[in-house]
Design a protein around this motif. Structure first.
Motif, PDB file in Angstrom:
ATOM      1  N   SER A 203       4.744  40.959 -21.334  1.00 50.22           N
ATOM      2  CA  SER A 203       5.465  42.105 -22.056  1.00 50.22           C
ATOM      3  C   SER A 203       6.752  42.007 -22.391  1.00 50.22           C
ATOM      4  CB  SER A 203       5.243  43.536 -21.343  1.00 50.22           C
ATOM      5  OG  SER A 203       5.706  44.533 -21.951  1.00 50.22           O
ATOM      6  N   ARG A 204       7.575  41.489 -21.750  1.00 47.32           N
ATOM      7  CA  ARG A 204       8.983  41.317 -21.991  1.00 47.32           C
ATOM      8  C   ARG A 204       8.866  40.055 -22.811  1.00 47.32           C
ATOM      9  NH1 ARG A 204      10.820  40.650 -15.563  1.00 47.32           N
ATOM     10  NH2 ARG A 204      10.983  42.956 -15.199  1.00 47.32           N
ATOM     11  N   VAL A 205       8.346  39.194 -22.891  1.00 51.75           N
ATOM     12  CA  VAL A 205       8.374  37.789 -23.870  1.00 51.75           C
ATOM     13  C   VAL A 205       7.954  38.532 -25.086  1.00 51.75           C
ATOM     14  CG1 VAL A 205       7.299  35.805 -24.527  1.00 51.75           C
ATOM     15  CG2 VAL A 205       8.033  36.224 -22.019  1.00 51.75           C
ATOM     16  N   CYS A 206       6.841  39.087 -25.166  1.00 48.96           N
ATOM     17  CA  CYS A 206       6.449  39.622 -26.717  1.00 48.96           C
ATOM     18  C   CYS A 206       7.371  40.665 -27.032  1.00 48.96           C
ATOM     19  CB  CYS A 206       4.996  40.482 -26.476  1.00 48.96           C
ATOM     20  SG  CYS A 206       3.499  39.212 -26.036  1.00 48.96           S
TER      21      CYS A 206
ATOM     22  N   SER B 190      16.127  30.728 -20.459  1.00 47.47           N
ATOM     23  CA  SER B 190      16.772  29.741 -21.323  1.00 47.47           C
ATOM     24  C   SER B 190      16.454  29.973 -22.943  1.00 47.47           C
ATOM     25  CB  SER B 190      16.446  28.488 -20.892  1.00 47.47           C
ATOM     26  OG  SER B 190      14.991  28.006 -20.974  1.00 47.47           O
ATOM     27  N   LEU B 191      15.797  31.349 -22.952  1.00 47.98           N
ATOM     28  CA  LEU B 191      15.492  31.737 -24.294  1.00 47.98           C
ATOM     29  C   LEU B 191      14.488  31.080 -24.903  1.00 47.98           C
ATOM     30  CD1 LEU B 191      19.271  32.721 -25.420  1.00 47.98           C
ATOM     31  CD2 LEU B 191      17.589  34.005 -24.051  1.00 47.98           C
ATOM     32  N   ALA B 192      13.689  30.207 -24.346  1.00 50.15           N
ATOM     33  CA  ALA B 192      12.547  29.633 -24.986  1.00 50.15           C
ATOM     34  C   ALA B 192      11.219  30.336 -24.719  1.00 50.15           C
ATOM     35  CB  ALA B 192      12.352  28.070 -24.196  1.00 50.15           C
ATOM     36  N   PHE B 193      11.257  31.479 -25.666  1.00 44.34           N
ATOM     37  CA  PHE B 193      10.019  32.635 -25.363  1.00 44.34           C
ATOM     38  C   PHE B 193       8.948  31.917 -25.851  1.00 44.34           C
ATOM     39  CE2 PHE B 193      14.103  34.970 -26.984  1.00 44.34           C
ATOM     40  CZ  PHE B 193      14.409  35.528 -25.492  1.00 44.34           C
ATOM     41  N   ALA B 194       8.677  31.087 -26.884  1.00 39.48           N
ATOM     42  CA  ALA B 194       7.265  30.753 -27.132  1.00 39.48           C
ATOM     43  C   ALA B 194       6.701  29.902 -26.151  1.00 39.48           C
ATOM     44  CB  ALA B 194       7.594  29.870 -28.357  1.00 39.48           C
ATOM     45  N   GLN B 195       7.515  29.043 -25.506  1.00 41.51           N
ATOM     46  CA  GLN B 195       7.158  28.028 -24.239  1.00 41.51           C
ATOM     47  C   GLN B 195       6.780  29.216 -23.025  1.00 41.51           C
ATOM     48  OE1 GLN B 195      10.662  25.471 -24.839  1.00 41.51           O
ATOM     49  NE2 GLN B 195       9.395  23.959 -24.361  1.00 41.51           N
TER      50      GLN B 195
ATOM     51  N   TYR C 221      10.841  40.102 -27.067  1.00 35.61           N
ATOM     52  CA  TYR C 221      11.757  39.209 -27.647  1.00 35.61           C
ATOM     53  C   TYR C 221      11.227  38.294 -28.711  1.00 35.61           C
ATOM     54  CZ  TYR C 221      15.338  40.500 -23.983  1.00 35.61           C
ATOM     55  OH  TYR C 221      16.255  41.165 -23.470  1.00 35.61           O
ATOM     56  N   LEU C 222       9.878  38.395 -29.073  1.00 35.15           N
ATOM     57  CA  LEU C 222       9.297  37.653 -29.877  1.00 35.15           C
ATOM     58  C   LEU C 222       8.997  38.826 -30.962  1.00 35.15           C
ATOM     59  CD1 LEU C 222       6.662  35.145 -28.205  1.00 35.15           C
ATOM     60  CD2 LEU C 222       8.691  34.644 -29.594  1.00 35.15           C
ATOM     61  N   GLY C 223       9.151  39.971 -30.834  1.00 34.48           N
ATOM     62  CA  GLY C 223       8.976  40.916 -31.972  1.00 34.48           C
ATOM     63  C   GLY C 223       7.500  41.243 -32.089  1.00 34.48           C
ATOM     64  N   GLU C 224       6.635  41.077 -30.929  1.00 29.69           N
ATOM     65  CA  GLU C 224       5.185  41.144 -31.148  1.00 29.69           C
ATOM     66  C   GLU C 224       5.019  42.841 -30.377  1.00 29.69           C
ATOM     67  OE1 GLU C 224       3.582  37.920 -29.249  1.00 29.69           O
ATOM     68  OE2 GLU C 224       4.168  36.234 -30.849  1.00 29.69           O
ATOM     69  N   THR C 225       5.322  43.540 -31.129  1.00 29.69           N
ATOM     70  CA  THR C 225       5.188  45.144 -30.332  1.00 29.69           C
ATOM     71  C   THR C 225       3.850  45.404 -30.015  1.00 29.69           C
ATOM     72  OG1 THR C 225       7.045  45.611 -31.931  1.00 29.69           O
ATOM     73  CG2 THR C 225       5.733  47.454 -30.822  1.00 29.69           C
ATOM     74  N   GLU C 226       2.716  44.904 -30.741  1.00 33.52           N
ATOM     75  CA  GLU C 226       1.492  45.545 -30.370  1.00 33.52           C
ATOM     76  C   GLU C 226       1.141  44.738 -29.074  1.00 33.52           C
ATOM     77  OE1 GLU C 226      -1.583  45.259 -33.099  1.00 33.52           O
ATOM     78  OE2 GLU C 226      -0.628  46.602 -34.602  1.00 33.52           O
ATOM     79  N   GLU C 227       1.408  43.482 -28.819  1.00 30.08           N
ATOM     80  CA  GLU C 227       1.286  42.580 -27.762  1.00 30.08           C
ATOM     81  C   GLU C 227       1.998  43.088 -26.375  1.00 30.08           C
ATOM     82  OE1 GLU C 227      -1.037  39.241 -27.339  1.00 30.08           O
ATOM     83  OE2 GLU C 227      -1.784  40.998 -28.454  1.00 30.08           O
ATOM     84  N   GLU C 228       3.309  43.438 -26.855  1.00 27.29           N
ATOM     85  CA  GLU C 228       4.253  43.956 -25.862  1.00 27.29           C
ATOM     86  C   GLU C 228       3.451  45.183 -24.952  1.00 27.29           C
ATOM     87  OE1 GLU C 228       8.312  46.367 -25.323  1.00 27.29           O
ATOM     88  OE2 GLU C 228       7.904  45.471 -27.299  1.00 27.29           O
TER      89      GLU C 228
END
Length: 265
Positions: free
Chosen positions: A243-246, A209-214, A248-255
């Motif tokens: 990895s997928r969530v990060c 549902s695109l609620a990536f932070a949650q 879409y959040l633009g968190e490349t290092e975390e991904e």
């Protein structure tokens, strides 16, 4: 039967670390105090339950074999005997057989199980096929059973009822009720393995549902659960989803970090 002795054995049984000691005490009571078939069948059921809870299936199976050989006449004792046999089937992972056995118990004892005295047993019996059917992927069959079990108040496992309900709703495309069920299960206090699974599934719902932070919050919380409580496969799935969530959040290092953890696990 000496009530003080039975109460002591029951206290040992309720103590999570003394179930084998409780089993030995229940066994001694059955040997020394029961002198008729119904009594000899009823008392060992307590011993059998102890061994089931510590996964001593060989010992439980031998006790059930001895019980089945007795000429039991009392209908309640026979009901408890059948219930113990079905529970043992559950522990052995024979889910199809488990469902059939619990269904037969309900069919054969419908009137008795609707009485207030045996309501606790009805609740125990009724919720178990819901769990098994869910585990077998038969979600549309499981859900009506679990919906009834949500109302149980005497001797049920509400956190597991909501957990398995969430799985059913999720599989049947009921996103909103699935989220509600998983959140309710978590709030009621799931065991670690179930909590990690519930949070992973909840994260999937938030992600879609695109609620990536949650979604990330649920996955991070799941990863805080002690490693020995979470299966390797589930932990790997959590890393992959993180990895997928990060991404879409633009968190490349975390991904990349979680992708490496997934690959090495």
């Amino acid at each position: 039967m000496e009530s003080a002795r039975f109460e002591n054995a029951n206290k040992l049984w309720l103590d999570g670390h003394k179930k084998e000691e409780a089993a030995r005490e229940f066994h001694a009571m059955a040997e020394e105090e029961a002198d008729y078939p119904d009594g000899k069948a009823a008392l060992p059921m307590n011993e059998l339950n102890c061994y089931l809870q510590i996964s001593e299936l060989d010992k439980a199976n031998e006790i059930m074999r001895q019980i089945r050989a007795l000429p039991v006449r009392d209908e309640f004792v026979r009901l408890i005997e059948d219930f113990g046999d079905a529970c043992m089937t559950t522990q052995m992972g024979k889910l199809e057989e488990e469902v059939l056995k619990f269904e037969r118990i309900v069919e054969a004892n419908q009137e008795e199980l609707q009485t207030s005295d045996l309501r606790y047993l009805y609740e125990q019996i009724q919720q178990r096929p819901g769990f098994a059917l869910t585990s077998m992927g038969r979600f549309s069959e499981a859900l009506p059973i679990l919906k009834e079990a949500v109302s149980f108040t005497i001797d049920s496992d509400p956190q597991l009822v909501h957990f398995y309900s969430g799985i059913c709703y999720q599989a049947l495309s009921g996103t909103a009720p699935a989220k509600e069920a998983f959140l309710r299960a978590i709030s009621l206090g799931l065991d670690n393995q179930f909590e990690a699974d519930a949070r992973y599934r909840l994260a999937i719902l938030y992600f879609t549902s695109l609620a990536f932070a949650q979604a990330k919050f649920q996955l991070e919380t799941a990863l805080q659960i002690p490693g020995q409580s979470v299966s390797t496969q589930l932990r790997k799935q959590i890393y992959q989803q993180m990895s997928r969530v990060c991404h879409y959040l633009g968190e490349t290092e975390e991904e990349q970090k979680y992708l490496k953890l997934m690959q090495s696990s």
